[in-house]
Design a protein around this motif. Structure first.
Motif, short mmCIF file in Angstrom:
data_model
loop_
_atom_site.label_atom_id
_atom_site.label_comp_id
_atom_site.label_asym_id
_atom_site.label_seq_id
_atom_site.Cartn_x
_atom_site.Cartn_y
_atom_site.Cartn_z
N PHE A 167 0.86 -1.21 -0.10
CA PHE A 167 0.10 0.07 -0.03
C PHE A 167 0.74 1.27 0.01
CE2 PHE A 167 -2.06 3.43 2.21
CZ PHE A 167 -3.39 3.60 1.71
N SER A 170 2.24 2.25 -3.35
CA SER A 170 1.28 2.82 -4.31
C SER A 170 1.06 4.41 -4.25
CB SER A 170 0.01 1.94 -4.06
OG SER A 170 -0.68 2.19 -3.08
N SER A 198 -4.47 5.39 5.68
CA SER A 198 -4.08 3.82 5.44
C SER A 198 -5.19 3.10 6.43
CB SER A 198 -2.77 3.39 6.22
OG SER A 198 -1.81 4.19 5.50
N VAL A 201 -6.63 -0.23 5.10
CA VAL A 201 -5.42 -1.31 5.21
C VAL A 201 -5.20 -1.71 6.63
CG1 VAL A 201 -3.01 -1.96 4.78
CG2 VAL A 201 -4.31 -0.15 3.21
N ALA A 278 -6.48 -2.30 -2.01
CA ALA A 278 -5.31 -1.27 -2.00
C ALA A 278 -4.07 -1.47 -2.73
CB ALA A 278 -5.30 -0.85 -0.62
N GLY A 279 -3.42 -0.56 -3.44
CA GLY A 279 -2.13 -0.85 -4.16
C GLY A 279 -2.12 -1.95 -5.32
#
Length: 283
Positions: A167, A170, A198, A201, A278-279
């Motif tokens: 993450f 990215s 974040s 995540v 995510a990412g």
């Protein structure tokens, strides 16, 4: 007309995906059938459970829960599990996110080695290292201590570091550089910029590891032998010595252990999906 190699490969992939989807659907249906049955069985009397195993209860009773929580000390076991899970998870999220942030944002000698080192941890089960872990924990005097278990779970960094690193990589570099131009220090960038963006995540890593710690049976069995420090999984295991005599209590104990997991899952479902993707897309 002969099919091209690409068409054959796509057909094979599609067939594999369909088989996998059918397997997952079957597993989901079995789970959806078993979980309600466990909950209904927890409010049946023992005789009702024997004569009416898969049906609705003929009479509801909470006696199983009273026996489990009052006579068999499950309040104590649940308290131990909550303390262990929350404290281990908090320390794991803090250390893993800071480690991943450092590995993702800074290029230094040994960076690649450290990333491979954390990835290797995903390939080996923790059971392989149980002997050296036991020796270390015993030398620290932490056998039969929740602090020892918190230390062990906090060291389980491989998967959290991998997810956080993906993450952080990215994120646009301009985000970090703008904060530096505004005079923000490293810890302030991490705490006030990186952590807030974040949250999905953190939720994903938190749920995955909470369920792992909450349901873990092997490590508490090895390191928590005292009755005062037992966790829920060890409490449920005590009924297995005489399962047929205690199976009405097993259902009540399992239901009590499932409830916190359900609550967390329903509260953070959207963050879980968002965090897992995510990412995954690079612009």
């Amino acid at each position: 007309m002969k099919r091209s190699h690409y068409e054959r490969l796509r057909g094979s992939t599609s067939l594999t995906a369909r088989i996998a989807a059918a397997g997952l659907l079957l597993f989901s249906l079995i789970t959806l059938l078993l979980i309600p049955n466990i909950m209904l069985s927890s409010v049946k009397t023992k005789s009702d459970l024997i004569n009416n195993t898969m049906g609705f209860p003929r009479s509801f009773t909470l006696e199983n829960y009273r026996t489990v929580f009052v006579e068999d000390h499950f309040f104590r076991y649940m308290f131990n599990s909550v303390i262990l899970s929350v404290m281990a998870l908090a320390s794991l999220l803090l250390i893993a996110s800071m480690t991943a942030y450092g590995l993702s944002r800074y290029k230094f000698k040994g960076n690649n080695f450290l990333q491979v080192y954390f990835l290797l941890g995903l390939m080996f089960p923790i059971q392989l290292g149980i002997l050296p872990i036991f020796i270390i924990i015993r030398s620290l005097g932490l056998i039969n201590s929740l602090w020892g278990m918190i230390l062990i779970y906090t060291a389980n960094l491989s998967l959290p570091v991998f997810i956080f690193s993906r993450f952080f990589r990215s994120l646009p570099r301009a985000l970090y550089e703008s904060a530096r131009i505004d005079g923000a220090g490293e810890f302030r960038i991490y705490a006030q910029i990186m952590v807030p963006i974040s949250k999905p995540v953190f939720a994903t890593v938190g749920i995955i590891n909470f369920v792992t710690i909450w349901n873990d049976f092997f490590m508490p069995l090895v390191f928590l032998t005292g009755k005062q420090v037992r966790t829920l999984t060890l409490g449920i295991y005590q009924y297995m010595n005489n399962f047929l005599a205690n199976w009405h209590l097993v259902f009540a104990a399992v239901t009590a252990a499932l409830i916190p997991v359900f609550i967390l899952f329903f509260l953070f479902t959207s963050q879980l999906v968002e965090g897992l993707t995510a990412g995954a897309v690079k612009e």
